[in-house]
Design a protein around this motif. Structure first.
Motif, PDB file in Angstrom:
ATOM      1  N   GLU A  50      63.716  39.616 -53.296  1.00  0.00           N
ATOM      2  CA  GLU A  50      62.836  38.546 -52.772  1.00  0.00           C
ATOM      3  C   GLU A  50      63.362  37.092 -52.717  1.00  0.00           C
ATOM      4  O   GLU A  50      64.162  36.557 -53.892  1.00  0.00           O
ATOM      5  CB  GLU A  50      61.472  38.287 -53.480  1.00  0.00           C
ATOM      6  CG  GLU A  50      60.727  39.514 -53.162  1.00  0.00           C
ATOM      7  CD  GLU A  50      59.337  39.225 -53.747  1.00  0.00           C
ATOM      8  OE1 GLU A  50      58.909  38.198 -54.067  1.00  0.00           O
ATOM      9  OE2 GLU A  50      58.419  40.624 -53.954  1.00  0.00           O
ATOM     10  N   GLY A  52      61.922  34.052 -51.923  1.00  0.00           N
ATOM     11  CA  GLY A  52      60.854  33.027 -52.387  1.00  0.00           C
ATOM     12  C   GLY A  52      61.348  32.520 -53.761  1.00  0.00           C
ATOM     13  O   GLY A  52      61.510  31.045 -53.671  1.00  0.00           O
ATOM     14  N   LYS A  62      55.038  27.530 -50.483  1.00  0.00           N
ATOM     15  CA  LYS A  62      55.143  29.005 -51.049  1.00  0.00           C
ATOM     16  C   LYS A  62      53.923  29.605 -51.441  1.00  0.00           C
ATOM     17  O   LYS A  62      53.734  30.143 -52.368  1.00  0.00           O
ATOM     18  CB  LYS A  62      56.048  28.394 -52.511  1.00  0.00           C
ATOM     19  CG  LYS A  62      57.462  28.427 -52.216  1.00  0.00           C
ATOM     20  CD  LYS A  62      58.534  28.719 -53.490  1.00  0.00           C
ATOM     21  CE  LYS A  62      59.700  28.474 -53.525  1.00  0.00           C
ATOM     22  NZ  LYS A  62      60.697  28.874 -54.460  1.00  0.00           N
ATOM     23  N   SER A  67      56.520  38.454 -48.472  1.00  0.00           N
ATOM     24  CA  SER A  67      57.665  38.137 -48.731  1.00  0.00           C
ATOM     25  C   SER A  67      58.917  38.466 -47.707  1.00  0.00           C
ATOM     26  O   SER A  67      58.708  39.454 -47.084  1.00  0.00           O
ATOM     27  CB  SER A  67      58.048  38.443 -50.080  1.00  0.00           C
ATOM     28  OG  SER A  67      58.066  40.035 -50.110  1.00  0.00           O
ATOM     29  N   PHE A  68      60.173  37.566 -47.978  1.00  0.00           N
ATOM     30  CA  PHE A  68      61.262  37.951 -47.119  1.00  0.00           C
ATOM     31  C   PHE A  68      62.119  38.198 -48.303  1.00  0.00           C
ATOM     32  O   PHE A  68      62.333  38.016 -49.444  1.00  0.00           O
ATOM     33  CB  PHE A  68      61.823  36.815 -46.577  1.00  0.00           C
ATOM     34  CG  PHE A  68      60.940  36.286 -45.088  1.00  0.00           C
ATOM     35  CD1 PHE A  68      61.133  37.163 -44.072  1.00  0.00           C
ATOM     36  CD2 PHE A  68      60.190  35.084 -45.416  1.00  0.00           C
ATOM     37  CE1 PHE A  68      60.463  36.818 -42.877  1.00  0.00           C
ATOM     38  CE2 PHE A  68      59.757  34.894 -44.075  1.00  0.00           C
ATOM     39  CZ  PHE A  68      59.466  35.721 -42.903  1.00  0.00           C
ATOM     40  N   GLU A 255      63.369  32.483 -44.505  1.00  0.00           N
ATOM     41  CA  GLU A 255      62.849  32.091 -45.514  1.00  0.00           C
ATOM     42  C   GLU A 255      62.800  30.566 -45.461  1.00  0.00           C
ATOM     43  O   GLU A 255      61.465  29.948 -46.002  1.00  0.00           O
ATOM     44  CB  GLU A 255      63.409  32.459 -46.988  1.00  0.00           C
ATOM     45  CG  GLU A 255      62.855  31.952 -48.252  1.00  0.00           C
ATOM     46  CD  GLU A 255      61.393  32.273 -48.431  1.00  0.00           C
ATOM     47  OE1 GLU A 255      60.535  31.500 -49.039  1.00  0.00           O
ATOM     48  OE2 GLU A 255      61.106  33.504 -48.058  1.00  0.00           O
ATOM     49  N   ASP A 258      60.260  29.377 -42.792  1.00  0.00           N
ATOM     50  CA  ASP A 258      58.869  29.668 -43.318  1.00  0.00           C
ATOM     51  C   ASP A 258      58.406  28.548 -44.174  1.00  0.00           C
ATOM     52  O   ASP A 258      57.213  28.202 -44.285  1.00  0.00           O
ATOM     53  CB  ASP A 258      58.728  31.082 -43.950  1.00  0.00           C
ATOM     54  CG  ASP A 258      57.386  31.663 -43.948  1.00  0.00           C
ATOM     55  OD1 ASP A 258      56.516  30.983 -43.112  1.00  0.00           O
ATOM     56  OD2 ASP A 258      56.954  32.097 -45.084  1.00  0.00           O
ATOM     57  N   GLN A 259      59.204  28.227 -45.177  1.00  0.00           N
ATOM     58  CA  GLN A 259      58.722  27.278 -46.108  1.00  0.00           C
ATOM     59  C   GLN A 259      58.661  26.111 -45.413  1.00  0.00           C
ATOM     60  O   GLN A 259      57.641  25.098 -45.716  1.00  0.00           O
ATOM     61  CB  GLN A 259      59.828  26.970 -47.200  1.00  0.00           C
ATOM     62  CG  GLN A 259      59.875  28.109 -48.146  1.00  0.00           C
ATOM     63  CD  GLN A 259      60.646  28.036 -49.473  1.00  0.00           C
ATOM     64  OE1 GLN A 259      60.696  26.768 -49.874  1.00  0.00           O
ATOM     65  NE2 GLN A 259      61.270  28.996 -49.815  1.00  0.00           N
ATOM     66  N   THR A 267      55.043  35.616 -42.874  1.00  0.00           N
ATOM     67  CA  THR A 267      55.078  36.925 -43.292  1.00  0.00           C
ATOM     68  C   THR A 267      53.888  37.751 -43.074  1.00  0.00           C
ATOM     69  O   THR A 267      53.881  39.010 -43.020  1.00  0.00           O
ATOM     70  CB  THR A 267      55.171  37.078 -44.709  1.00  0.00           C
ATOM     71  OG1 THR A 267      54.104  36.743 -45.531  1.00  0.00           O
ATOM     72  CG2 THR A 267      56.327  36.034 -45.208  1.00  0.00           C
TER      73      THR A 267
END
Length: 355
Positions: A50, A52, A62, A67-68, A255, A258-259, A267
């Motif tokens: 993961e 994250g 977060k 999850s990525f 990731e 996405d953050q 996700t």
């Protein structure tokens, strides 16, 4: 005890001793095989990790429900035991040593190059993610990155993988083509002063040019790449835990993006694995060991797997990944990807996973 019983006991005792000797011989041969080298490396399924917990973007969110994950292969020098195991196991691959480390290189050179490539992949992932999120990104060319040296050439003893060549005879070499231009007017036997940085320290060395193999030009014997500094408006920390190579580029980009994208959860609650190199224009490139990474992702419970669609035919990473997924009977969906934007579009089109 009758004569027949004595004979039977003696025969059983002899058979037991014979079996023990055979067993002992097998263990001895196995032990010896640990120390018998081969001219191969062995790769096998690694893990899905993961991202994250590994990546922290300043001010990023977060709170994803899914999850990525990046995927890895395990690789090392093959002793005789691993060689024969790889011959029998379907998902273990033998790679000729010269395809992994160059002539005259060793495992330390391989590790150093893999880490340098990973560092570069991280920086490119940051640049692509920030641009997609609408931030300004500046890129400054730093020099010629040494990704390997040729045995028997002057650079082999003077330079290391990871060094950055910045000048040739005090002429700036901002990228690989500048190095080629600076040497194009030289001839064999000429000496050039190479200025380079190693671990942040500048140094100089004099090297004599030699004819390059299978070429009419001369050189110092390096495998060059472009080293650039990528300037982004927020700090990004990536704890890659000793993972090397360029193949995590796609998933690190997703990731980070996405953050940065604080308003939505890209996700959608899914466990998303994948692989692929990343370039500054957002294109996703081919990687090695795709079948082993599919297996690693499946074992980790991934529900979606992004695979590079690098060619339009059956030799693409995607087709290889799809074939492996069918063979192992996974329910994980394998999705072909050419660019990061395609991966984002696909995820935006998914319904949130029901809980």
């Amino acid at each position: 005890m009758s004569e027949e019983q004595l004979y039977a006991n003696r025969r059983r005792s002899t058979g037991t001793r014979g079996f023990s000797w055979i067993l002992a011989l097998v263990f001895v041969l196995l032990g010896i095989s640990f120390f018998v080298p081969t001219n191969y490396y062995v790769s096998r399924p690694g893990s899905a990790i993961e991202l994250g917990p590994m990546i922290q973007v300043e001010g990023g969110k977060k709170d994803d429900t899914g999850s990525f994950m990046l995927t890895t292969v395990r690789m090392g020098e093959a002793n005789l035991l691993w060689y024969w195991y790889a011959k029998m196991a379907q998902d273990v691959e033998l790679l000729p040593k010269e395809l992994v480390v160059g002539k005259g290189e060793d495992s330390e050179d391989f590790i150093r190059r893999e880490q340098a490539v990973m560092d570069n992949s991280q920086k490119i992932a940051e640049a692509v993610a920030f641009r997609l999120a609408g931030f300004e990104v500046k890129i400054e060319k730093q020099g010629v990155w040494v990704m390997g040296t040729l045995e028997g050439f002057p650079a082999h003893k003077a330079l290391q993988i990871g060094d950055v060549i910045t000048y040739v005879d005090e002429v700036r070499t901002s990228e690989a083509k500048d190095l080629l231009t600076a040497l194009s007017t030289k001839k064999a036997g000429d000496q050039v002063e190479i200025t380079y940085t190693r671990d942040g320290q500048e140094a100089k060395t004099m090297l004599t040019l030699e004819p390059l193999p299978e070429s009419k030009s001369v050189g110092i014997g390096v495998r060059p790449d472009n080293k650039q500094e990528i300037i982004i408006p927020k700090e990004v920390t990536i704890a890659s835990q000793g993972i090397g190579g360029p193949s995590a580029g796609l998933m690190m980009t997703l990731e980070i993006y996405d953050q940065l994208n604080t308003e939505t959860d890209l996700t959608k609650g899914y466990k998303i694995a994948g692989t692929g190199t990343i370039s500054l224009d957002g294109k996703v490139g081919r990687i090695g060991g795709i079948n082993q990474k599919v297996i690693a992702a499946d074992k980790a419970g991934a529900e979606i797997f992004f695979a590079p669609q690098d060619t339009p035919d059956t030799s693409s990473n995607y087709e290889e990944a799809l074939a492996t997924a069918k063979r192992i009977g996974t329910s994980m969906k394998v999705v072909p990807i050419k660019t990061v934007e395609e991966a984002i579009t696909y995820l935006n089109g998914q319904k949130p996973k029901s809980t």
